[in-house]
Design a protein around this motif. Structure first.
Motif, PDB file in Angstrom:
ATOM      1  N   VAL A 121     -26.166  14.540 -53.537  1.00  0.00           N
ATOM      2  CA  VAL A 121     -26.256  12.856 -54.144  1.00  0.00           C
ATOM      3  C   VAL A 121     -25.387  12.867 -55.317  1.00  0.00           C
ATOM      4  O   VAL A 121     -24.730  12.162 -55.763  1.00  0.00           O
ATOM      5  N   VAL A 122     -25.319  14.070 -56.079  1.00  0.00           N
ATOM      6  CA  VAL A 122     -24.670  14.255 -57.102  1.00  0.00           C
ATOM      7  C   VAL A 122     -23.427  14.217 -57.084  1.00  0.00           C
ATOM      8  O   VAL A 122     -22.592  13.147 -57.998  1.00  0.00           O
ATOM      9  N   ALA A 123     -22.822  14.774 -56.300  1.00  0.00           N
ATOM     10  CA  ALA A 123     -21.423  14.689 -55.836  1.00  0.00           C
ATOM     11  C   ALA A 123     -20.966  13.182 -55.464  1.00  0.00           C
ATOM     12  O   ALA A 123     -19.835  12.724 -55.776  1.00  0.00           O
ATOM     13  N   LYS A 124     -21.840  12.689 -54.657  1.00  0.00           N
ATOM     14  CA  LYS A 124     -21.584  11.492 -54.096  1.00  0.00           C
ATOM     15  C   LYS A 124     -21.388  10.465 -55.358  1.00  0.00           C
ATOM     16  O   LYS A 124     -20.425   9.491 -55.315  1.00  0.00           O
ATOM     17  N   ALA A 130     -13.850   7.302 -56.996  1.00  0.00           N
ATOM     18  CA  ALA A 130     -12.442   7.731 -56.660  1.00  0.00           C
ATOM     19  C   ALA A 130     -12.106   7.539 -55.409  1.00  0.00           C
ATOM     20  O   ALA A 130     -11.027   7.368 -55.008  1.00  0.00           O
ATOM     21  N   VAL A 131     -13.187   7.596 -54.383  1.00  0.00           N
ATOM     22  CA  VAL A 131     -12.916   7.660 -53.126  1.00  0.00           C
ATOM     23  C   VAL A 131     -12.217   6.352 -52.492  1.00  0.00           C
ATOM     24  O   VAL A 131     -11.166   6.461 -51.664  1.00  0.00           O
ATOM     25  N   PRO A 132     -12.533   5.061 -52.731  1.00  0.00           N
ATOM     26  CA  PRO A 132     -11.803   3.931 -52.452  1.00  0.00           C
ATOM     27  C   PRO A 132     -10.403   4.057 -52.870  1.00  0.00           C
ATOM     28  O   PRO A 132      -9.559   3.601 -52.103  1.00  0.00           O
ATOM     29  N   VAL A 133     -10.026   4.438 -54.072  1.00  0.00           N
ATOM     30  CA  VAL A 133      -8.799   4.758 -54.592  1.00  0.00           C
ATOM     31  C   VAL A 133      -7.930   5.548 -53.570  1.00  0.00           C
ATOM     32  O   VAL A 133      -6.706   5.182 -53.220  1.00  0.00           O
ATOM     33  N   VAL A 134      -8.301   6.631 -53.471  1.00  0.00           N
ATOM     34  CA  VAL A 134      -8.025   7.735 -52.619  1.00  0.00           C
ATOM     35  C   VAL A 134      -7.485   7.140 -51.169  1.00  0.00           C
ATOM     36  O   VAL A 134      -6.506   7.474 -50.605  1.00  0.00           O
ATOM     37  N   THR A 135      -8.582   6.773 -50.624  1.00  0.00           N
ATOM     38  CA  THR A 135      -8.483   6.335 -49.295  1.00  0.00           C
ATOM     39  C   THR A 135      -7.411   5.128 -49.028  1.00  0.00           C
ATOM     40  O   THR A 135      -6.555   5.234 -48.285  1.00  0.00           O
ATOM     41  N   VAL A 136      -7.693   4.161 -49.964  1.00  0.00           N
ATOM     42  CA  VAL A 136      -6.725   2.858 -49.556  1.00  0.00           C
ATOM     43  C   VAL A 136      -5.358   3.303 -50.041  1.00  0.00           C
ATOM     44  O   VAL A 136      -4.302   3.070 -49.338  1.00  0.00           O
ATOM     45  N   VAL A 137      -5.053   3.663 -51.322  1.00  0.00           N
ATOM     46  CA  VAL A 137      -3.796   4.083 -51.880  1.00  0.00           C
ATOM     47  C   VAL A 137      -3.132   5.071 -51.179  1.00  0.00           C
ATOM     48  O   VAL A 137      -1.862   5.117 -50.690  1.00  0.00           O
ATOM     49  N   GLY A 138      -3.987   6.003 -50.859  1.00  0.00           N
ATOM     50  CA  GLY A 138      -3.421   7.178 -49.914  1.00  0.00           C
ATOM     51  C   GLY A 138      -2.855   6.851 -48.536  1.00  0.00           C
ATOM     52  O   GLY A 138      -1.834   7.171 -47.875  1.00  0.00           O
ATOM     53  N   MET A 139      -3.487   5.835 -47.905  1.00  0.00           N
ATOM     54  CA  MET A 139      -3.300   5.299 -46.523  1.00  0.00           C
ATOM     55  C   MET A 139      -1.754   4.361 -46.827  1.00  0.00           C
ATOM     56  O   MET A 139      -1.035   4.641 -46.097  1.00  0.00           O
ATOM     57  N   VAL A 140      -1.685   3.706 -47.528  1.00  0.00           N
ATOM     58  CA  VAL A 140      -0.496   3.026 -48.200  1.00  0.00           C
ATOM     59  C   VAL A 140       0.582   3.545 -48.331  1.00  0.00           C
ATOM     60  O   VAL A 140       2.010   3.435 -47.909  1.00  0.00           O
ATOM     61  N   GLY A 141       0.460   4.985 -49.121  1.00  0.00           N
ATOM     62  CA  GLY A 141       1.543   6.037 -49.627  1.00  0.00           C
ATOM     63  C   GLY A 141       1.996   6.485 -48.405  1.00  0.00           C
ATOM     64  O   GLY A 141       3.309   6.764 -48.183  1.00  0.00           O
ATOM     65  N   ALA A 142       0.913   6.863 -47.352  1.00  0.00           N
ATOM     66  CA  ALA A 142       1.460   7.635 -45.870  1.00  0.00           C
ATOM     67  C   ALA A 142       2.326   6.749 -45.214  1.00  0.00           C
ATOM     68  O   ALA A 142       3.093   7.151 -44.449  1.00  0.00           O
ATOM     69  N   LEU A 143       1.992   5.437 -45.229  1.00  0.00           N
ATOM     70  CA  LEU A 143       2.728   4.380 -44.371  1.00  0.00           C
ATOM     71  C   LEU A 143       4.177   4.343 -44.958  1.00  0.00           C
ATOM     72  O   LEU A 143       5.044   4.184 -44.259  1.00  0.00           O
ATOM     73  N   LEU A 144       4.270   4.177 -46.143  1.00  0.00           N
ATOM     74  CA  LEU A 144       5.139   3.849 -46.777  1.00  0.00           C
ATOM     75  C   LEU A 144       6.451   5.334 -46.815  1.00  0.00           C
ATOM     76  O   LEU A 144       7.507   5.011 -46.542  1.00  0.00           O
ATOM     77  N   ALA A 145       5.587   6.340 -46.958  1.00  0.00           N
ATOM     78  CA  ALA A 145       6.584   7.635 -46.589  1.00  0.00           C
ATOM     79  C   ALA A 145       7.057   7.694 -45.276  1.00  0.00           C
ATOM     80  O   ALA A 145       8.227   8.511 -45.071  1.00  0.00           O
ATOM     81  N   MET A 164      -7.405  14.811 -57.346  1.00  0.00           N
ATOM     82  CA  MET A 164      -7.605  15.936 -58.293  1.00  0.00           C
ATOM     83  C   MET A 164      -9.231  16.032 -58.510  1.00  0.00           C
ATOM     84  O   MET A 164      -9.758  16.994 -58.715  1.00  0.00           O
ATOM     85  N   TRP A 165      -9.501  14.748 -59.159  1.00  0.00           N
ATOM     86  CA  TRP A 165     -11.111  14.718 -59.464  1.00  0.00           C
ATOM     87  C   TRP A 165     -12.102  15.150 -58.372  1.00  0.00           C
ATOM     88  O   TRP A 165     -13.061  15.896 -58.563  1.00  0.00           O
ATOM     89  N   ILE A 166     -11.808  14.487 -57.098  1.00  0.00           N
ATOM     90  CA  ILE A 166     -12.611  14.956 -56.031  1.00  0.00           C
ATOM     91  C   ILE A 166     -12.684  16.405 -55.683  1.00  0.00           C
ATOM     92  O   ILE A 166     -13.655  17.213 -55.658  1.00  0.00           O
ATOM     93  N   THR A 167     -11.417  16.922 -55.834  1.00  0.00           N
ATOM     94  CA  THR A 167     -11.252  18.251 -55.614  1.00  0.00           C
ATOM     95  C   THR A 167     -12.061  19.168 -56.467  1.00  0.00           C
ATOM     96  O   THR A 167     -12.853  20.251 -56.308  1.00  0.00           O
TER      97      THR A 167
END
Length: 207
Positions: A121-124, A130-145, A164-167
Motif C-alpha cells: 500500500v505504501v508503495a502504491k 508518477a505512474v500515469p506520467v510514465v504510462t502516457v508520456v512513455g507510450m507517446v515517446g515510444a510511438l514517436l521513436a 527513476m522515482w518508481i525504481t
C-alpha cells in the motif's frame, strides 16, 4: 495481451469515474472481461489477467467506500465539519484506491506466490502520481521513436525522473521482508478473511 488489458482497464476506470453509479463500473468491467476472453480464452488461466480483473472490480466496488469513510473522518475532525477538498480529497481517494486494490488482490497473490508484501500500500501511494506520467508520456515517446528516434528520446526524457522515482521506491521497499506462507487455497481463505475484516472496520467503524 498486456496492452489490451491496460486499454480495457483504462476504459473501465474512466466509466467508473465518470459515472455516478457503481453499477455502471461493474457492467463495464463485465463487458471488458467477456470481450478479452472472446479474443483470447487463454487469459482465463493467467494470473496477470485474474489480478487485473480482481483489482479493477475491487477499485470500483471498495475504493469509493474507503475514500468516503476517510473523508467523513477528516470532516468530523474539522471545526466547520466541511468535507475536505483539493489535495486532501485527492489523498483520500488515492488511499482508497491503493488499499482496495491491495486487499482484493492479496488472496490471489497469496495463492500464486505464498508471500505478501507489507509495504504494498505504501508503495502504491508513493508511486501513484508518477505512474500515469510514465504510462502516457512513455507510450507517446515510444510511438514517436518508431517514426523519428530523436523526437521519441526527447519525449522519454520528460518521464525519466518519474521512472527513476518508481525504481528507487521499488529498490528501497524491496528490502523489507515479505510475509511468507504456504501457497494454496487455505492461504486464500485466511487472507480474504483478514482483508474483509480490515475493509469492514475501515468502512463501518466509528473511530
Amino acid at each position: 495481451p498486456s496492452g489490451r488489458r491496460a486499454a480495457v482497464r483504462g476504459w473501465v476506470g474512466r466509466v467508473a469515474v465518470v459515472s455516478a453509479r457503481r453499477t455502471h463500473g461493474f457492467a463495464a468491467c463485465s463487458a471488458a472481461v467477456l470481450l478479452l476472453l472472446l479474443i483470447d480464452p487463454g487469459l482465463a488461466v493467467e494470473y496477470s489477467f485474474i489480478l487485473s480483473v480482481v483489482a479493477t472490480v475491487g477499485i470500483v466496488a471498495v475504493a469509493p467506500l474507503i475514500s468516503r469513510r476517510l473523508l467523513q473522518y477528516m470532516a468530523d475532525r474539522r471545526t466547520d465539519h466541511r468535507t475536505p477538498v483539493g489535495w486532501q480529497r485527492n489523498l483520500c481517494q488515492l488511499i482508497g484506491v491503493s488499499l482496495a486494490a491491495d486487499v482484493v488482490t492479496a488472496p490471489v497473490i497469496a495463492h500464486m506466490t505464498g508471500g505478501l508484501s507489507p509495504t504494498a500500500v505504501v508503495a502504491k501511494l508513493l508511486v501513484g502520481p508518477a505512474v500515469p506520467v510514465v504510462t502516457v508520456v512513455g507510450m507517446v515517446g515510444a510511438l514517436l521513436a518508431g517514426v523519428w528516434v530523436p523526437a521519441g528520446a526527447a519525449v522519454l526524457w520528460i518521464c525519466a525522473p518519474c521512472a527513476m522515482w518508481i525504481t528507487k521506491v521499488a529498490h528501497i521497499l524491496a528490502r523489507v521482508p515479505v510475509l511468507s506462507t504456504t501457497a494454496g487455497w487455505w492461504a486464500v481463505v485466511a487472507v480474504a478473511t483478514v482483508g474483509t475484516a480490515l475493509v469492514t472496520v475501515v468502512v463501518s467503524a466509528r473511530w
